[in-house]
Design a protein around this motif. Structure first.
Motif, mmCIF file in Angstrom:
data_model
loop_
_atom_site.group_PDB
_atom_site.id
_atom_site.type_symbol
_atom_site.label_atom_id
_atom_site.label_comp_id
_atom_site.label_asym_id
_atom_site.label_seq_id
_atom_site.Cartn_x
_atom_site.Cartn_y
_atom_site.Cartn_z
ATOM 1 N N UNK A 76 -16.932 56.828 -100.576
ATOM 2 C CA UNK A 76 -15.813 56.964 -101.516
ATOM 3 C C UNK A 76 -14.501 57.082 -100.747
ATOM 4 N N UNK A 77 -14.506 57.897 -99.703
ATOM 5 C CA UNK A 77 -13.284 58.034 -98.918
ATOM 6 C C UNK A 77 -12.948 56.728 -98.203
ATOM 7 N N UNK A 78 -13.960 56.002 -97.774
ATOM 8 C CA UNK A 78 -13.715 54.700 -97.144
ATOM 9 C C UNK A 78 -13.034 53.750 -98.121
ATOM 10 N N UNK B 283 -12.418 52.149 -111.643
ATOM 11 C CA UNK B 283 -12.056 50.779 -112.018
ATOM 12 C C UNK B 283 -12.762 49.786 -111.112
ATOM 13 N N UNK B 284 -12.769 50.071 -109.810
ATOM 14 C CA UNK B 284 -13.447 49.169 -108.888
ATOM 15 C C UNK B 284 -14.937 49.085 -109.191
ATOM 16 N N UNK B 285 -15.571 50.226 -109.446
ATOM 17 C CA UNK B 285 -17.000 50.211 -109.763
ATOM 18 C C UNK B 285 -17.264 49.414 -111.050
ATOM 19 N N UNK B 286 -16.431 49.659 -112.078
ATOM 20 C CA UNK B 286 -16.642 48.996 -113.363
ATOM 21 C C UNK B 286 -16.424 47.485 -113.256
ATOM 22 N N UNK C 126 -23.080 48.728 -108.435
ATOM 23 C CA UNK C 126 -23.421 49.794 -107.505
ATOM 24 C C UNK C 126 -22.503 49.921 -106.313
ATOM 25 N N UNK C 127 -21.430 49.134 -106.260
ATOM 26 C CA UNK C 127 -20.477 49.214 -105.155
ATOM 27 C C UNK C 127 -19.066 49.256 -105.728
ATOM 28 N N UNK C 128 -18.112 49.613 -104.851
ATOM 29 C CA UNK C 128 -16.701 49.587 -105.213
ATOM 30 C C UNK C 128 -16.005 48.598 -104.289
ATOM 31 N N UNK C 129 -15.840 47.380 -104.760
ATOM 32 C CA UNK C 129 -15.150 46.378 -103.955
ATOM 33 C C UNK C 129 -13.705 46.795 -103.725
ATOM 34 N N UNK C 130 -13.170 46.462 -102.561
ATOM 35 C CA UNK C 130 -11.770 46.749 -102.298
ATOM 36 C C UNK C 130 -10.890 45.969 -103.262
ATOM 37 N N UNK C 131 -9.705 46.511 -103.551
ATOM 38 C CA UNK C 131 -8.858 45.906 -104.571
ATOM 39 C C UNK C 131 -8.479 44.469 -104.245
ATOM 40 N N UNK D 121 -17.103 57.633 -116.364
ATOM 41 C CA UNK D 121 -16.647 59.002 -116.123
ATOM 42 C C UNK D 121 -17.226 59.613 -114.849
ATOM 43 N N UNK D 122 -18.499 59.318 -114.539
ATOM 44 C CA UNK D 122 -19.084 59.845 -113.309
ATOM 45 C C UNK D 122 -18.401 59.254 -112.080
ATOM 46 N N UNK D 123 -18.051 57.975 -112.129
ATOM 47 C CA UNK D 123 -17.344 57.357 -111.011
ATOM 48 C C UNK D 123 -15.962 57.980 -110.828
ATOM 49 N N UNK D 124 -15.305 58.320 -111.929
ATOM 50 C CA UNK D 124 -14.009 59.012 -111.832
ATOM 51 C C UNK D 124 -14.187 60.351 -111.134
ATOM 52 N N UNK D 125 -15.181 61.114 -111.555
ATOM 53 C CA UNK D 125 -15.465 62.404 -110.927
ATOM 54 C C UNK D 125 -15.753 62.218 -109.437
ATOM 55 N N UNK D 126 -16.603 61.255 -109.116
ATOM 56 C CA UNK D 126 -16.948 61.018 -107.714
ATOM 57 C C UNK D 126 -15.708 60.658 -106.896
ATOM 58 N N UNK D 127 -14.775 59.928 -107.509
ATOM 59 C CA UNK D 127 -13.574 59.531 -106.797
ATOM 60 C C UNK D 127 -12.712 60.689 -106.341
ATOM 61 N N UNK D 128 -12.787 61.790 -107.047
ATOM 62 C CA UNK D 128 -11.987 62.953 -106.663
ATOM 63 C C UNK D 128 -12.460 63.590 -105.363
ATOM 64 N N UNK D 129 -13.678 63.256 -104.933
ATOM 65 C CA UNK D 129 -14.247 63.915 -103.760
ATOM 66 C C UNK D 129 -13.420 63.691 -102.499
#
Length: 379
Positions: free
Chosen positions: A30-32, A83-86, A95-100, A198-206
């Motif tokens: 997530x931080x990456x 947004x990236x995950x969705x 299952x991934x978050x592509x870079x913007x 919503x879970x991805x939003x929560x995870x993003x705050x980490x």
């Protein structure tokens, strides 16, 4: 079940067993992702010794989110990742978050997709900001009580703004009903059948908490005794609990919310999800009457304590932080107000094991620019 939030039991909650509960850590991906965003840099962790002395503790650090990736609040951490995950899933890369940059290339200039969100300010602006970076349209729904400055900021991100004369919870329902087909709803509260985003939003705050850990280590501090977080629908508090219940020497976690929107504290005291009627507050981003369904089990198991505060307490905390060089709006400053309310009470202080040499982290989630309403002197 709906109850009136003005209740003698609604102002304080304690779970003495919470610090023994554990979760698995999320890892570094997530931080990456956030490091790949244009303009990423860790936000400051500010030591405020004068406030530490007032609270009779060893150290108080404020995580200053008044400038995060070009916005005056932390919300873009969760919005960008979700947004990236969705959208990655919509592009058959689940299952991934592509870079913007890659997302923008894959979507192209003729994508039929658009984004939508309900908000009381900062979340909707963050969604609109990311949509603009991706070249996608966005529709943001807000209650009429949101400040004009917040409305203007959302429009300034290129979004279509829809103002509804409804409480926040009803605005969420309206956005849900309106988001069909190619409209991707990016909402920071969960309900049955709507949990992944919503879970991805929560995870993003980490990422914020990982930054805090690194910054404290750089200062030679290897533990935290108390972390204080604001709470609206409970998603941010959920993220705080999830992070600190996955670490050794887990600190106590205290959530803070308006006394006029005490959904977390009321639910915890009731032992079940309990919606509350809300009233106007300068803590606009916390004016929520229903706890997110995915936040609830985490908060019930792992949150040490919850406290409610008044607008006057939040207003005083805004100015106390300003006097110590920290730009904080009323939602962010609520953490200082909550710390004062709890640590001034000997029994509550003892229940959270806050000694005179304790290390406290206050998570200040917005700057004053995010919510000018919080600067009104008659708060």
């Amino acid at each position: 079940m709906t109850v009136n939030p003005v209740d003698s039991t609604a102002g304080w909650y304690l779970n003495a067993a919470a610090r023994l509960w554990r979760m698995k850590p999320l890892g570094s991906t997530i931080r990456e992702f956030h490091r790949s965003l244009p303009g990423y840099a860790p936000t400051p962790l500010v030591s405020v010794p004068e406030i530490a002395a007032m609270l009779n503790v060893g150290f108080v650090f404020v995580k200053d989110e008044s400038q995060r990736l070009g916005l005056p609040a932390f919300k873009i951490l969760g919005a960008s990742y979700a947004i990236s995950r969705a959208l990655s899933a919509r592009l058959d890369v689940p299952g991934v978050a592509l870079q913007l940059e890659e997302l923008r290339d894959r979507l192209g200039s003729s994508s039929p997709l658009s984004l939508a969100a309900a908000t009381d300010g900062n979340h909707g602006r963050a969604v609109a900001h990311v949509a603009n970076l991706l070249g996608l349209p966005a529709t943001i729904y807000v209650p009429d009580g949101v400040s004009q400055a917040a409305k203007d900021a959302i429009v300034g991100e290129g979004a279509t703004l829809v103002v509804l004369d409804l409480p926040y919870d009803d605005v969420v329902q309206h956005a849900k009903s309106a988001s069909v087909g190619d409209v991707v709803l990016i909402q920071d509260t969960a309900w049955s059948g709507y949990t992944d985003i919503p879970q991805a939003i929560v995870d993003g705050y980490d990422t914020m908490f990982a930054e805090v850990d690194d910054q404290l280590r750089e200062m030679g501090i290897d533990h935290i005794d108390l972390v204080v977080a604001p709470s609206g629908v409970g998603s941010f508090a959920q993220a705080v609990v999830a992070h600190y219940r996955s670490t050794e020497n887990a600190p106590a976690v205290l959530s803070v919310e308006p006394e006029t929107a005490s959904s977390v504290t009321t639910s915890l005291n009731a032992g079940q999800l309990t919606s509350v009627s809300t009233a106007d507050t300068i803590m606009t981003g916390l004016n929520c009457g229903t706890v997110s369904e995915i936040a609830w089990p985490i908060l019930q198991a792992g949150l040490d304590s919850s406290v409610t505060i008044s607008d006057r307490q939040a207003f005083a905390a805004v100015h106390e932080l300003a006097q110590n060089g920290v730009d904080s709006g009323p939602c962010g400053a609520s953490t200082l107000a909550g710390a004062h309310a709890v640590l001034a009470d000997a029994d509550r202080r003892a229940a959270l094991s806050v000694a005179a040499d304790a290390v406290i982290v206050l998570l200040s989630t917005e700057g004053r620019a995010a919510n000018p309403k919080g600067l009104v002197a008659n708060a």
